[in-house]
Write an enzyme that holds these catalytic residues in place. Structure first.
Site, mmCIF file in Angstrom:
data_model
loop_
_atom_site.group_PDB
_atom_site.id
_atom_site.type_symbol
_atom_site.label_atom_id
_atom_site.label_comp_id
_atom_site.label_asym_id
_atom_site.label_seq_id
_atom_site.Cartn_x
_atom_site.Cartn_y
_atom_site.Cartn_z
ATOM 1 N N GLU A 1 23.701 21.193 22.540
ATOM 2 C CA GLU A 1 24.514 21.328 21.706
ATOM 3 C C GLU A 1 26.119 20.604 21.463
ATOM 4 O O GLU A 1 25.961 19.705 22.659
ATOM 5 C CB GLU A 1 25.185 22.829 21.626
ATOM 6 C CG GLU A 1 26.671 22.730 21.679
ATOM 7 C CD GLU A 1 26.351 23.384 19.386
ATOM 8 O OE1 GLU A 1 25.278 23.550 19.396
ATOM 9 O OE2 GLU A 1 27.174 22.452 19.240
ATOM 10 N N GLN B 1 25.655 33.081 14.446
ATOM 11 C CA GLN B 1 25.287 33.580 12.980
ATOM 12 C C GLN B 1 26.415 34.792 12.431
ATOM 13 O O GLN B 1 26.432 36.248 13.473
ATOM 14 C CB GLN B 1 23.548 34.271 13.743
ATOM 15 C CG GLN B 1 22.881 33.588 13.166
ATOM 16 C CD GLN B 1 22.692 32.233 12.026
ATOM 17 O OE1 GLN B 1 22.852 32.952 10.930
ATOM 18 N NE2 GLN B 1 20.902 31.334 12.169
ATOM 19 N N ASP C 1 17.491 24.737 16.502
ATOM 20 C CA ASP C 1 17.853 25.380 15.470
ATOM 21 C C ASP C 1 19.219 24.345 14.549
ATOM 22 O O ASP C 1 20.046 25.049 14.916
ATOM 23 C CB ASP C 1 18.217 26.531 16.271
ATOM 24 C CG ASP C 1 18.667 27.844 15.392
ATOM 25 O OD1 ASP C 1 18.259 27.493 13.843
ATOM 26 O OD2 ASP C 1 19.079 28.662 14.969
ATOM 27 N N CYS D 1 17.907 27.089 8.707
ATOM 28 C CA CYS D 1 18.731 27.466 7.338
ATOM 29 C C CYS D 1 17.985 26.299 6.300
ATOM 30 O O CYS D 1 18.896 26.725 5.456
ATOM 31 C CB CYS D 1 19.755 27.532 7.783
ATOM 32 S SG CYS D 1 20.018 25.560 8.283
ATOM 33 N N TYR E 1 20.000 22.450 20.291
ATOM 34 C CA TYR E 1 21.382 22.870 18.989
ATOM 35 C C TYR E 1 21.740 24.642 19.398
ATOM 36 O O TYR E 1 21.268 24.889 18.308
ATOM 37 C CB TYR E 1 20.743 22.761 17.359
ATOM 38 C CG TYR E 1 19.909 21.377 16.808
ATOM 39 C CD1 TYR E 1 21.188 20.279 16.665
ATOM 40 C CD2 TYR E 1 18.672 20.770 16.879
ATOM 41 C CE1 TYR E 1 19.951 19.346 16.126
ATOM 42 C CE2 TYR E 1 18.332 19.795 16.328
ATOM 43 C CZ TYR E 1 18.793 18.594 15.996
ATOM 44 O OH TYR E 1 18.676 17.933 15.609
HETATM 45 N N1 SAH Z 1 20.770 28.404 18.322
HETATM 46 C C1 SAH Z 1 22.177 28.764 17.494
HETATM 47 C C2 SAH Z 1 22.609 27.397 17.248
HETATM 48 C C3 SAH Z 1 22.448 26.944 15.865
HETATM 49 S S1 SAH Z 1 23.185 26.627 14.564
HETATM 50 C C4 SAH Z 1 22.599 29.543 17.758
HETATM 51 O O1 SAH Z 1 21.624 30.555 16.617
HETATM 52 O O2 SAH Z 1 23.338 30.501 17.193
HETATM 53 C C5 SAH Z 1 23.362 24.734 14.573
HETATM 54 C C6 SAH Z 1 23.876 24.012 16.173
HETATM 55 O O3 SAH Z 1 23.484 22.727 16.527
HETATM 56 C C7 SAH Z 1 25.162 24.463 15.748
HETATM 57 O O4 SAH Z 1 25.839 25.237 17.180
HETATM 58 C C8 SAH Z 1 26.072 23.188 15.299
HETATM 59 O O5 SAH Z 1 27.158 22.467 16.145
HETATM 60 C C9 SAH Z 1 24.742 22.739 16.145
HETATM 61 N N2 SAH Z 1 25.018 20.766 16.018
HETATM 62 C C10 SAH Z 1 24.808 20.266 14.631
HETATM 63 N N3 SAH Z 1 24.791 19.162 15.200
HETATM 64 C C11 SAH Z 1 24.176 18.287 16.094
HETATM 65 C C12 SAH Z 1 23.657 16.959 16.834
HETATM 66 N N4 SAH Z 1 23.636 16.184 16.226
HETATM 67 N N5 SAH Z 1 22.635 17.953 17.496
HETATM 68 C C13 SAH Z 1 23.492 18.541 19.093
HETATM 69 N N6 SAH Z 1 23.532 19.985 18.245
HETATM 70 C C14 SAH Z 1 24.354 19.910 16.843
#
Ligand code: SAH
Length: 542
Positions: free
Chosen positions: A331, A281, A379, A406, A310
């Site tokens: 992830e 973030q 997320d 978001c 995620y």
């Molecule tokens: N929760 C974490 C990351 C949130 S951002 C934090 O707050 O730091 C969203 C994340 O989802 C990113 O790291 C992105 O790489 C991942 N992402 C995107 N598409 C995805 C999918 N289909 N499956 C799993 N992760 C995914």
């Protein structure tokens, strides 16, 4: 239809998701950049469609008290920020309002207000910058894209970035100009340097510089490193090879030119390793506040298994680990998963496991293998959850589901889908992680309600929420559904009422049995009794 180039008087009433003002003229929605709601304006129509038009404010006829002089000198041209022309009170009002209306319109909620976590100061908060580079009359410069274009607007000092980040940009551009490093040109696909990517740890102050190049070699790297070392916190220099056409900033290959290739930072009391590719973030203080709100909502206990979909580099997963029995993160980016595993190690966290893959597919697989998380946190990126993720969450049937989003529109869409599966929205809160920019984050709690009602009330003082329906425990259909989902057994109303009576729970009128036990009534078999009792326990009825 409105006439192009004609001027009209209009009242700005609302904002788009991108932060433009909306005014209605002759039944047509007109989008106006740099507008403030409540203002009467004279607009010139620049593009006219049947139901919508794009316009420009020619003159403000009645000014909003929320309009302010722009502190950023390039704000009008630069596509980076959206709101330097209004005060922060109006910005947070419109963001909260956007979240509220999305949930009301798209998810059938009737929320009357939406709290928002606001910031005390809009300056210098972004810990990541991606500057595109361009050349003008022989001189190379860096800045940000003009809204909706790929024209680079030079920005000497970006007010939402820390000074050190701009110092990196200036240092790199001095090096580029003095060493005649070529600059990438989208139209010809020639030239070397495409973007300067800078990430700075808000707590550690460590700086990662990543130069995105249309090639693998940079001239005079030593000279560049010597210059960068003069900037406090400079830790590592990485080259990202991006030889593809298109808008993606980072390439797939990373070459470390100096230092470890990553930086470290502290978040929620834990130490994190951050690679260029990993999501982190951009607003550290607000991220901590958002995560804390999410973790509070998750209501985790020591016996709980928590699934964090995620998960990025495991920020939320690991912040929840000490409260939980076990945490599982999923992830899709392999580098982020590696970071997440390393982050667990470096913080001595042993009850965390990470999987690399699509969140939905991985969750379905976990479900097939019998994983039944008590709490799920998600997320996702802006597009929200996919059908697999919704399906897996439904099958896993967690006690609580915390959704960090978001994009309020996709959040509301997903809330509507989850409501069809029996979840209910228990609380929602907006959070401002991007002051001066139109994006807004939201954290919501969903659950099937019953067991959590008391806890939610205590923790989140949702005093005005109607909890009356929860007071008698779960309904018969809810008990049936729970039993079916957890044991595959079908149980009748009669059996449920029999076990209710055995447990001393008051039985509703319709299910009262005759006083003298009728021997012809089928009696609940022991395995079904056990399953029903489990459901009662789950719903806090016994
Ligand atoms: N929760 C974490 C990351 C949130 S951002 C934090 O707050 O730091 C969203 C994340 O989802 C990113 O790291 C992105 O790489 C991942 N992402 C995107 N598409 C995805 C999918 N289909 N499956 C799993 N992760 C995914």
């Amino acid at each position: 239809m409105l006439e192009k180039n004609r001027e009209y008087e209009a009242l700005v009433t609302d904002y788009t998701a991108e932060g433009q003002g909306i005014a209605h003229i002759e039944g047509c929605a007109v989008f106006l950049p740099n507008a403030v709601a409540g203002e009467r304006v004279l607009v010139r129509i620049e593009k006219a469609g049947k139901t919508w038009a794009a316009g420009k404010i020619v003159r403000i006829l009645e000014k909003s008290p929320h309009r302010v002089n722009r502190e950023c000198p390039v704000a009008k041209l630069c596509g980076g920020c959206d709101f330097w022309h209004m005060d922060y009170a109006e910005e947070t009002r419109l963001k909260a309002e956007r979240v509220r209306t999305c949930l009301n319109r798209l998810a059938g909620e009737q929320l009357e207000a939406m709290p928002i976590l606001a910031v005390p100061d809009c300056h210098g908060y972004r810990n990541k910058a991606q500057y595109p580079v361009a050349r003008d009359k022989g001189r190379a410069y860096a800045g940000f894209f003009r809204a909706g274009t790929h024209t680079v607007v030079e920005n000497k000092r970006c007010l939402i970035l820390p000074e050190e980040t701009d110092a990196v940009k200036d240092t790199v551009m001095d090096y580029v100009n003095q060493n005649q490093v070529s600059v990438y040109d989208e139209t010809t696909h020639k030239g070397l340097l495409r973007h300067i990517y800078v990430r700075r740890g808000a707590v550690s102050g460590q700086i990662l510089v990543c130069l995105v190049c249309n090639g693998e070699k940079l001239p005079r790297v030593d000279a560049l490193v010597e210059r960068l070392k003069k900037i406090p916190g400079f830790t590592t220099l990485v080259l990202s090879v991006n030889t593809k056409k298109g808008n993606a900033v980072l390439g797939d290959k990373f070459i470390t030119l100096y230092g470890p290739g990553y930086i470290e930072d502290t978040l929620c009391g834990l130490s994190f390793r951050l690679s260029p590719r990993s999501f982190y973030q951009v607003n550290h203080t607000q991220a901590e506040r958002l995560y804390k709100a999410a973790i509070d909502l998750a209501g985790i206990t020591k016996d709980d298994t928590v699934l964090d979909l995620y998960c990025g580099v495991g920020t939320i997963t690991l912040a929840m680990a000490s409260a939980a029995g076990k945490v599982i993160g999923v992830e899709v980016i392999p580098q982020a998963v590696e970071d997440a595993r390393e982050n667990a190690r470096r913080n001595g966290i042993r009850n965390a496991e990470f999987f690399c893959g699509d969140a939905g597919q991985a969750a379905l697989k976990l479900e097939e293998n019998g994983v039944r998380p008590d709490v799920i946190t998600v997320d996702p990126p802006r597009k929200g959850l996919n059908a697999d993720a919704i399906e897996a969450i439904t099958r896993m049937n967690p006690r609580r589901l915390v959704y960090i989003s978001c994009d309020p529109a996709t959040l509301a869409r997903d809330v509507a889908l989850l409501k069809e599966k029996g979840f209910a929205l228990q609380s929602a809160q907006a959070a401002d992680l991007f002051p001066r920019c139109a994006h807004v984050e939201t954290v919501v709690l969903l659950s099937k309600g019953e067991v959590d009602s008391k806890k939610i009330r205590v923790e989140f003082s949702l005093e005005d929420m109607d909890m009356s329906e929860f007071q008698d425990g779960a309904t018969y259909p809810q008990i049936k559904e729970y039993v079916l989902e957890h044991t595959g057994l079908k149980v009748s109303n009669l059996y449920i009422s029999q076990i209710k009576r055995k447990c001393g729970i008051e039985v509703g009128k319709n299910y009262n049995l005759p006083k003298s036990e009728d021997s012809r009534q089928p009696q609940c078999p022991p395995e079904k009794e056990k399953a029903i009792r489990e459901a009662f326990k789950y719903f806090g009825m016994i």
